[in-house]
Design a protein around this motif. Sequence first.
Motif, PDB file in Angstrom:
ATOM      1  N   LEU A 250      -2.126  -0.962   2.270  1.00 20.86           N
ATOM      2  CA  LEU A 250      -0.935  -1.755   2.610  1.00 20.86           C
ATOM      3  C   LEU A 250       0.164  -1.521   1.572  1.00 20.86           C
ATOM      4  N   ALA A 251      -0.215  -1.613   0.300  1.00 22.50           N
ATOM      5  CA  ALA A 251       0.769  -1.421  -0.767  1.00 22.50           C
ATOM      6  C   ALA A 251       1.277   0.019  -0.798  1.00 22.50           C
ATOM      7  N   ALA A 252       0.389   0.981  -0.525  1.00 25.09           N
ATOM      8  CA  ALA A 252       0.807   2.390  -0.524  1.00 25.09           C
ATOM      9  C   ALA A 252       1.854   2.631   0.562  1.00 25.09           C
ATOM     10  N   ASN A 253       1.640   2.031   1.746  1.00 25.14           N
ATOM     11  CA  ASN A 253       2.638   2.185   2.820  1.00 25.14           C
ATOM     12  C   ASN A 253       3.966   1.566   2.419  1.00 25.14           C
ATOM     13  N   GLN A 254       3.900   0.422   1.756  1.00 26.95           N
ATOM     14  CA  GLN A 254       5.150  -0.209   1.307  1.00 26.95           C
ATOM     15  C   GLN A 254       5.860   0.669   0.284  1.00 26.95           C
ATOM     16  N   ARG A 255       5.097   1.310  -0.602  1.00 21.71           N
ATOM     17  CA  ARG A 255       5.751   2.178  -1.597  1.00 21.71           C
ATOM     18  C   ARG A 255       6.467   3.339  -0.910  1.00 21.71           C
ATOM     19  N   TRP A 256       5.845   3.921   0.107  1.00 18.60           N
ATOM     20  CA  TRP A 256       6.503   5.018   0.843  1.00 18.60           C
ATOM     21  C   TRP A 256       7.799   4.510   1.490  1.00 18.60           C
ATOM     22  N   LEU A 257       7.698   3.355   2.153  1.00 16.53           N
ATOM     23  CA  LEU A 257       8.854   2.839   2.901  1.00 16.53           C
ATOM     24  C   LEU A 257       9.990   2.458   1.941  1.00 16.53           C
ATOM     25  N   ARG A 258       9.644   1.878   0.791  1.00 19.77           N
ATOM     26  CA  ARG A 258      10.686   1.523  -0.191  1.00 19.77           C
ATOM     27  C   ARG A 258      11.309   2.780  -0.791  1.00 19.77           C
TER      28      ARG A 258
END
Length: 337
Positions: A250-258
């Motif tokens: 979940l956090a990895a996806n957020q890092r990509w999107l940010r």
Amino acid sequence: MAIYSSKPFKPALLLAALLAACSAPPAPLAVQAIDADTWLVQGAAEEFSPDNRGHISNITIVNTGAGVLLVDSGGSEAVGTALAETVAALTDEPVRWIVLTHHHPDHVFGAHAFPQADTLMLAGAWRDLQRYQHHYLDTLATRLAPEGSSQPPAQPFEQPPRLLAPGRHRFGDREFELLELHGHSGADAVLYEPARELLITGDMVFWQRAPATAHTPSLAAWIQDLDQLATLPVRHLVPGHGPLTDARALAANQRWLRWLDQLLKQSAENGLSTNEMLDHDLPAEFADWPLARYELTRSASHFYPAYEERAFADSAMAPKGEKDGTEGEKTPAPTGP
Ligand SMILES: [Zn+2]
Ligand SMILES: [Zn+2]
């Protein structure tokens, strides 16, 4: 081909898998046990091609004690037919329900291999599937069908599915919470089984594979949805693409999107062309993820014009205007995982 199962191994599965190496499809697909009576069929981290036959997204098989629940179904009838053999090698129970997490072609078109099953979708996903499915089928015919083949790789959905509402859903002995989110495709069903802390996210989560944003309403909306999922206790996380994982995805996806949001915003503010923006290095964390450069290019093609307009408007109207952190509307791209 690696085949794993928590059930007694069935020789028929191995035999068919071996035959698959030297004969035409369909053949059973490799499965991995997630938990008792629960398996992952992991798609290839690739775009559609004749070699992968449309098997590029994940499918979850749940044996409920009163029939099998599938979550997603693969991207072609060949995948669906192979999936039917895979399920038959695991259990004698019939496939009774298929939850299609969203409308994208790599998740839905295998469902036709199970005409007896109850197909379930969110209303928004069904609306989008009706809107796009003939375009998707044209694309699949180009990308999956061998040269000169007259057999279409998939058929349209003629009958409406049963529409899903958010909330508790019981399938046999298994009880799930169905969440309706929006960040990936506009109408994304996520299944959570509290008893096993099992989260089946569809394409709300990509793991070790770059996220696709073809129908993302906004990057901020997707990041927010992932915040909601992060409040759940999660032992097993089945992403839409990539291997079985846990809450760290979940956090990895957020890092990509940010990172994507910042790259687009800063490039627009600096007046970079699309090509100049695409020359930017990928963060080390994502540099080895399959399709990272490809997905960056696709995201840029539908998001960057809105960021450029925003940057232009900000510079024209508010010399030191406040920043709201996100971009504007996008134009839907034709196909996407
Ligand atoms: Zn997908
Ligand atoms: Zn998708």
